[in-house]
Design a protein around this motif. Sequence first.
Motif, PDB file in Angstrom:
ATOM      1  N   PHE A 124       5.052 -11.695  -7.239  1.00  0.00           N
ATOM      2  CA  PHE A 124       4.484 -12.184  -5.679  1.00  0.00           C
ATOM      3  C   PHE A 124       4.060 -11.169  -4.636  1.00  0.00           C
ATOM      4  CE2 PHE A 124       7.490 -11.209  -1.916  1.00  0.00           C
ATOM      5  CZ  PHE A 124       7.678 -12.589  -1.663  1.00  0.00           C
ATOM      6  N   VAL A 125       4.512  -9.915  -4.511  1.00  0.00           N
ATOM      7  CA  VAL A 125       2.992  -9.181  -3.510  1.00  0.00           C
ATOM      8  C   VAL A 125       1.598  -9.919  -3.361  1.00  0.00           C
ATOM      9  CG1 VAL A 125       3.350  -6.783  -2.924  1.00  0.00           C
ATOM     10  CG2 VAL A 125       4.824  -7.077  -4.058  1.00  0.00           C
ATOM     11  N   ASN A 126       1.188 -10.182  -5.219  1.00  0.00           N
ATOM     12  CA  ASN A 126       0.001 -10.718  -4.864  1.00  0.00           C
ATOM     13  C   ASN A 126      -0.453 -11.771  -4.036  1.00  0.00           C
ATOM     14  OD1 ASN A 126      -0.924  -7.950  -5.823  1.00  0.00           O
ATOM     15  ND2 ASN A 126      -0.739  -8.510  -8.765  1.00  0.00           N
ATOM     16  N   HIS A 127       0.601 -13.008  -5.286  1.00  0.00           N
ATOM     17  CA  HIS A 127       0.994 -14.204  -4.181  1.00  0.00           C
ATOM     18  C   HIS A 127       0.629 -13.754  -2.824  1.00  0.00           C
ATOM     19  CE1 HIS A 127       0.328 -17.913  -4.280  1.00  0.00           C
ATOM     20  NE2 HIS A 127       1.866 -18.450  -4.002  1.00  0.00           N
ATOM     21  N   LEU A 128       1.438 -13.310  -2.120  1.00  0.00           N
ATOM     22  CA  LEU A 128       2.497 -13.104  -1.470  1.00  0.00           C
ATOM     23  C   LEU A 128       0.832 -12.443   0.259  1.00  0.00           C
ATOM     24  CD1 LEU A 128       3.685 -13.555   2.163  1.00  0.00           C
ATOM     25  CD2 LEU A 128       4.896 -10.968   0.875  1.00  0.00           C
ATOM     26  N   ARG A 129       0.099 -11.559  -0.442  1.00  0.00           N
ATOM     27  CA  ARG A 129      -0.974 -11.132   0.012  1.00  0.00           C
ATOM     28  C   ARG A 129      -2.318 -12.087   0.071  1.00  0.00           C
ATOM     29  NH1 ARG A 129      -2.378  -7.326  -3.141  1.00  0.00           N
ATOM     30  NH2 ARG A 129      -3.657  -9.087  -4.321  1.00  0.00           N
TER      31      ARG A 129
END
Length: 195
Positions: A124-129
Amino acid sequence: MLEPTAGTSGSRVDPRVLRTRALLRTAALELASERDADTITMADIAERATVNRATVYQHYKDRDELLLAAMESEITALARAAARCPLAYPPDRMPAELVELFRHVESNTRLYRQMLGPNGTARFVNHLRDLLANEVTTQMDAAGARSDGAPPNDLRAHYVAGAFVGLITRWLTRPDLLSAEAVAAAAWEGLRRAS
């Protein structure tokens, strides 16, 4: 959009498959807003969605893929808010769109807190970034390449996106939740110094 293709025939998806996926995503979002993502199991999601656990695996390979698919609309909404806000070259005054970006997160505080907190998911964090970085890169490219020896736009964009994700994460995990306006002001000051 991150949707598995199981159950498709050609380009048409069976309506039952769409309903099942919607049930699973809703169940995953409900659970993610109630507790840490790492404590949620596929069995929990199946039980909440009132389907068999094997059904969950027919549509999603693991919990993180399902949580990411469930959060896709939230991530997309945040990316749209970022698209309306001048992140690449901030103006002299803080834009109202920046406040709206943080209000979007504020309106979903519990869910973002769970997904970005210490027990959230790296996917999730990687996709958001990555979505935020793509938006910033688009803004930089639209404004024209910098000629003053600055690093490439994609590196600068990931720097800004990483800072945003870090700021949002810290904001939501502070014991005293600041207002969206206060956090937007901090982000705007950081953007002005970085550009």
